[in-house]
Design a protein around this motif. Structure first.
Motif, PDB file in Angstrom:
ATOM      1  N   TYR A  27       0.817  -1.207   0.000  1.00 35.55           N
ATOM      2  CA  TYR A  27       0.000   0.000   0.000  1.00 35.55           C
ATOM      3  C   TYR A  27       0.856   1.266   0.000  1.00 35.55           C
ATOM      4  CZ  TYR A  27      -3.102   3.670   1.683  1.00 35.55           C
ATOM      5  OH  TYR A  27      -3.779   4.852   1.818  1.00 35.55           O
ATOM      6  N   TYR A  29       4.046   1.703  -0.724  1.00 39.13           N
ATOM      7  CA  TYR A  29       5.025   1.846  -1.799  1.00 39.13           C
ATOM      8  C   TYR A  29       4.397   2.025  -3.176  1.00 39.13           C
ATOM      9  CZ  TYR A  29       8.897   0.575   1.318  1.00 39.13           C
ATOM     10  OH  TYR A  29       9.837   0.554   2.310  1.00 39.13           O
ATOM     11  N   THR A  30       3.132   1.611  -3.355  1.00 41.05           N
ATOM     12  CA  THR A  30       2.545   1.700  -4.694  1.00 41.05           C
ATOM     13  C   THR A  30       1.330   2.607  -4.789  1.00 41.05           C
ATOM     14  OG1 THR A  30       1.081  -0.212  -4.388  1.00 41.05           O
ATOM     15  CG2 THR A  30       3.315  -0.663  -5.173  1.00 41.05           C
ATOM     16  N   SER A  31       0.710   2.915  -3.655  1.00 40.80           N
ATOM     17  CA  SER A  31      -0.535   3.687  -3.714  1.00 40.80           C
ATOM     18  C   SER A  31      -0.332   5.186  -3.556  1.00 40.80           C
ATOM     19  CB  SER A  31      -1.512   3.189  -2.642  1.00 40.80           C
ATOM     20  OG  SER A  31      -1.838   1.836  -2.876  1.00 40.80           O
ATOM     21  N   GLU A  32       0.753   5.582  -2.892  1.00 45.46           N
ATOM     22  CA  GLU A  32       0.970   7.003  -2.614  1.00 45.46           C
ATOM     23  C   GLU A  32       1.869   7.601  -3.698  1.00 45.46           C
ATOM     24  OE1 GLU A  32       2.535   6.591   1.287  1.00 45.46           O
ATOM     25  OE2 GLU A  32       0.572   6.379   2.216  1.00 45.46           O
ATOM     26  N   THR A  33       1.324   7.668  -4.924  1.00 47.63           N
ATOM     27  CA  THR A  33       2.131   8.088  -6.071  1.00 47.63           C
ATOM     28  C   THR A  33       2.617   9.534  -5.951  1.00 47.63           C
ATOM     29  OG1 THR A  33       0.065   8.624  -7.232  1.00 47.63           O
ATOM     30  CG2 THR A  33       1.052   6.464  -7.660  1.00 47.63           C
ATOM     31  N   THR A  36       5.763   8.961  -3.861  1.00 48.75           N
ATOM     32  CA  THR A  36       6.821   8.098  -4.391  1.00 48.75           C
ATOM     33  C   THR A  36       7.292   8.493  -5.779  1.00 48.75           C
ATOM     34  OG1 THR A  36       5.208   6.557  -5.341  1.00 48.75           O
ATOM     35  CG2 THR A  36       5.933   6.145  -3.068  1.00 48.75           C
ATOM     36  N   HIS A  40       2.566   3.879 -11.864  1.00 49.47           N
ATOM     37  CA  HIS A  40       1.513   2.863 -11.909  1.00 49.47           C
ATOM     38  C   HIS A  40       1.073   2.509 -10.496  1.00 49.47           C
ATOM     39  CE1 HIS A  40       2.218   2.330 -16.177  1.00 49.47           C
ATOM     40  NE2 HIS A  40       3.502   2.160 -15.929  1.00 49.47           N
ATOM     41  N   THR A  41      -0.242   2.402 -10.306  1.00 48.03           N
ATOM     42  CA  THR A  41      -0.805   2.084  -8.993  1.00 48.03           C
ATOM     43  C   THR A  41      -1.764   0.915  -9.124  1.00 48.03           C
ATOM     44  OG1 THR A  41      -0.689   4.414  -8.355  1.00 48.03           O
ATOM     45  CG2 THR A  41      -2.058   2.982  -7.014  1.00 48.03           C
ATOM     46  N   GLN A  46      -4.583  -1.301  -2.604  1.00 47.97           N
ATOM     47  CA  GLN A  46      -5.335  -0.452  -1.690  1.00 47.97           C
ATOM     48  C   GLN A  46      -5.760  -1.184  -0.419  1.00 47.97           C
ATOM     49  OE1 GLN A  46      -6.131   2.867  -1.941  1.00 47.97           O
ATOM     50  NE2 GLN A  46      -4.829   3.023  -3.753  1.00 47.97           N
ATOM     51  N   ASP A 294       9.938   2.222 -12.545  1.00 53.49           N
ATOM     52  CA  ASP A 294       9.217   1.815 -11.341  1.00 53.49           C
ATOM     53  C   ASP A 294       9.706   0.482 -10.795  1.00 53.49           C
ATOM     54  OD1 ASP A 294       7.804   4.099 -11.716  1.00 53.49           O
ATOM     55  OD2 ASP A 294       5.845   3.151 -12.021  1.00 53.49           O
TER      56      ASP A 294
END
Length: 342
Positions: A27, A29-33, A36, A40-41, A46, A294
């Protein structure tokens, strides 16, 4: 500690700790674009925001085991502080120094923030790492358990049931912020659910059903009180229901599985949790700014986080905790038998 009461290391619990921390990492590392810089999310990541709730259920089981093996309330609290504080102080300090060194625009901090974070209680001040919010409910749970042990001894569950009901009552009256800050009302039902599992499965005590009933009744005033727009109820119910239910069923049936690397990760999950967000997200941001793809950025950060967590578990978390517990035992022995310390 006796194996009959389940005090040996349980690989199934460690594996579910691994699932919980992997969910949290996915969550953050990938959702808070925006933080970061990733492009891609994956939508499935989530649900990782609910990994902490799974940790709270597991914590209820672990704390019950510690309460059962502790001679008194002080010993219990010392054991839990020894488990929590050394690694926390190291990584909180390291994170603060790193963020100030790189001048992170995402997590700006002052020396006053650092000093306030030493207490481990989040309160209303800025956290060095946003993930540290969950340590306050843990600390409150430890405190309530210690007091309940001192007052009710073997029936310590009575105090925790009372705290859970009081918190739900305050939240139902509309004082949700106060209820969460004072008695961890949002999370106590999850702790109590884990405690009920321990009482039923390992101690064979029917009072576990009372704890389970109170936990389920108060959930709508606790964990399910999230804003549906940000924390969909169905997603949390599905995640906690599936994983929490699977864990409790496997424990009840005495099913012990390692689940590959998840058990290894679960053993190191606390250190990994402490260091993953502010350090990991800041590093991801630096790598994406340099133009790294990414997949490369995520691989570097995940592997580095796992490596640091292993070193922390091996050389900080374990040794420091054992040293504190050993010192406490020596201190109590010297007080009980003064001649033995001469």
């Amino acid at each position: 500690m006796t194996k009959a009461l389940g005090h040996e290391r349980n690989p199934t619990i460690d594996a579910f700790r691994g699932i919980a921390i992997c969910s949290v990492l996915a969550y953050h590392y990938t959702s808070e674009t925006a933080w970061t810089g990733l492009t891609h999310t994956p939508a499935v990541a989530q649900v990782g925001r609910f990994g902490v709730e799974l940790f709270f259920i597991i914590s209820g089981i672990a704390i019950s085991m510690t309460a059962r093996s502790s001679g008194n309330a002080i010993e219990f609290f010392v054991k839990r502080v020894a488990r929590l504080y050394p690694a926390y102080l190291f990584w909180m300090s390291s994170t603060w120094l790193f963020l100030n060194w790189v001048g992170s625009p995402i997590f700006p901090h002052r020396i006053l923030d650092y000093i306030k974070n030493i207490t481990l209680y989040s309160g209303h001040h800025r956290l060095v790492d946003p993930s540290y919010w969950s340590l306050t409910p843990e600390l409150l749970f430890y405190g309530f358990t210690a007091v309940s042990l001192a007052v009710f001894r073997r029936h310590y569950w009575l105090g925790l049931v009372a705290v859970t009901l009081i918190g739900a009552g305050i939240a139902a009256a509309g004082r949700t912020a106060f209820a969460d800050a004072a008695v961890a009302a949002k999370w106590m039902p999850l702790f109590l659910l884990g405690m009920s599992a321990w009482l039923l499965i390992y101690e064979k005590r029917r009072v576990g059903w009372v704890c389970a009933g109170v936990a389920l009744i108060t959930l709508p005033f606790g964990a399910l009180r999230y804003d549906p727009a940000f924390h969909p109820h169905w997603a949390m119910v599905a995640y906690i229901g599936a994983l929490g239910g699977a864990l409790l069923m496997m424990l009840a049936l005495r099913i012990k599985v390692v689940m590959g690397p998840l058990g290894w990760i679960g053993l190191r999950s606390y250190s990994l949790y402490l260091l993953h967000q502010a350090l990991g997200v800041s590093t991801l941001k630096m790598l994406t700014r340099l133009g790294a793809p990414d997949w490369f950025s995520l691989t570097v950060v995940v592997l580095a986080s796992l490596g640091l967590a292993h070193l922390s578990f091996t050389y900080i978390e374990g040794p420091a905790g054992m040293a504190i517990n050993r010192f406490y035992k020596q201190l109590t022995t010297a007080r009980r038998y003064p001649a033995a310390s001469l």
